[in-house]
Every structure is written in C-alpha cells, then in structure tokens.
Write a protein that holds these residues in place. Structure first.
Motif, short mmCIF file in Angstrom:
data_model
loop_
_atom_site.label_atom_id
_atom_site.label_comp_id
_atom_site.label_asym_id
_atom_site.label_seq_id
_atom_site.Cartn_x
_atom_site.Cartn_y
_atom_site.Cartn_z
N PRO A 1 0.84 -1.21 0.00
CA PRO A 1 0.00 0.00 0.00
C PRO A 1 0.88 1.26 0.00
O PRO A 1 1.83 1.34 0.78
N ARG A 2 0.55 2.22 -0.88
CA ARG A 2 1.43 3.38 -1.00
C ARG A 2 1.40 4.27 0.24
O ARG A 2 2.29 5.10 0.44
N SER A 3 0.41 4.06 1.09
CA SER A 3 0.36 4.81 2.36
C SER A 3 1.33 4.25 3.40
O SER A 3 1.62 4.90 4.40
N ARG A 4 1.84 3.04 3.14
CA ARG A 4 2.73 2.39 4.11
C ARG A 4 4.17 2.69 3.74
O ARG A 4 4.74 2.06 2.86
N LYS A 5 4.74 3.68 4.40
CA LYS A 5 6.10 4.08 4.04
C LYS A 5 7.14 3.26 4.78
O LYS A 5 8.32 3.30 4.45
N TYR B 1 6.23 3.61 -6.51
CA TYR B 1 5.93 4.15 -5.17
C TYR B 1 6.03 5.68 -5.16
O TYR B 1 6.65 6.25 -6.01
#
Ligand code: TQI
Ligand code: CA
Ligand code: ZN
Ligand code: ZN
Length: 172
Positions: A12-16, A172
């Motif tokens: 998920p792109r929110s999970r850095k 990403y």
C-alpha cells in the motif's frame, strides 16, 4: 527496461515503513549479526532511492517481509535445487516471503571474487535483487540493472542502476 509483476502489485502506497524479520537461519553457518548487517545494507539501497524505509524486527509476527534459508522442497511449491541453479526466490507484493537456498556457498563479507569456492555467491547482491521482487519489480532487459535476470558466481553487483531507480520510483 524494468518490468512489474502482472497487475503491478505493490505494498500500500500509504505504508512508508516496512518491517522485515530474519526467521530461519538454522541451515546457514553465517552468524546472525552478519546476516543483519548484510540485509540492512541491501534494504538501504532501495530506501535510498525511494520514500520507503525498512526496519528489522525480531518478531516474525509483526514482520511484513520474512527472510530464511531453506533446502530442497520446503513446502511452497518452489523446491531449491542444490548448488547454483536457483539461488533464492521472493514472492510479489504483498506476500513478503524471501527464501534463500541453503545449499549455496554464500559469501556475506569480504570480496566474493577472491572466494576459495568457484561456486561462491555474494549474499548482498542476491538480496538486493530479491528485495526488488519483494517490492514489485520484475526483470529488466538492461544488463547493468540489479533486476537483470542473470548473475555470475563470484561477482558482486549491488548498486542500483538508473533503470532500477526509475522502475521503483514509478511504482511508489
Ligand atoms: N531466482 C530467480 C530470480 O530471483 C527466481 C525467479 C525466476 C523469479 N523468475 C522470477 C522471482 C520472477 C521473481 C519473479 O530471478 S535466481 C538472480 C539473477 C536469482 C537470479 O536464484 O535465479 C539473482 C536470484 F538475476 F542475478 F540472475 C538472484 Cl541476483
Ligand atoms: Ca540452488
Ligand atoms: Zn521458497
Ligand atoms: Zn529475479
């Protein structure tokens, strides 16, 4: 040119921030501290090129990515084959499994080109390549790319090429 897996799966792109654990080491003679250093360096090459960061956890339970050494048939349908051939494999996002063939002559420190075995394989080089797969990259047609599908034994190749960087930055 870089490629992605079919459907371009990603974390998920929110999970850095992703966590990894080194979970299965009983079949390798490399000590844990050395393994931690090698995998930390390999992940750092990808975090330097992206906004992602990676931290090691000792608990497999809260790891996104698990790393281990296995021999022969180890239950995932992708049996290892002894020295050379398949060295390692990693699954596409968001599976997170990264397996290394325990039958390889892994070199974790020093200069693999000077290794006494002519089948010696540089662990960090393979780790950088497999982390590319874990993050969603397929193979590249570019010879210099980390994601190019061939590596020679006793060779060290750990620097991302611009092709790898563009590929991961577009994902990403
Ligand atoms: N392992 C293959 C690889 O990682 C497994 C594989 C084949 C694969 N096709 C795939 C994994 C598609 C994900 C997606 O490519 S390997 C290299 C390289 C291997 C090969 O043991 O052959 C490296 C492992 F690219 F150099 F040939 C690490 Cl660096
Ligand atoms: Ca093998
Ligand atoms: Zn496996
Ligand atoms: Zn590959």
């Amino acid at each position: 040119l870089y490629t992605y897996f079919p459907g371009s799966p990603t974390w998920p792109r929110s999970r850095k921030s992703l966590k990894y654990a080194i979970t299965q080491t009983s079949l390798t003679s490399i000590d844990r501290a050395t393994l931690s250093q090698v995998f930390a360096r390999a992940f750092a090459r990808w975090s330097a090129a992206t906004t992602l960061n990676f931290t090691e956890t000792t608990s497999a339970n809260d790891a996104d990515i698990t790393i281990g050494f296995y021999a022969g048939d180890h239950g995932d349908g992708e049996a290892f084959d002894g020295p050379l051939g398949t060295l390692a494999h990693a699954f596409s996002p968001t599976d997170g499994r990264f397996h290394l063939d325990a039958a390889e002559t892994w070199v974790a420190s020093g200069d693999v080109s000077q290794a006494s075995s002519d089948v010696a394989v540089d662990l960090e080089s393979v780790a950088v390549h497999e982390i590319g797969h874990l993050l969603g990259l397929g193979h590249s047609s570019e010879l210099d790319a980390i994601m190019y599908p061939t590596i020679t034994s006793r060779t060290r190749k750990v620097d991302l090429a611009s092709d790898d960087v563009v590929g991961i930055q577009s994902l990403y």
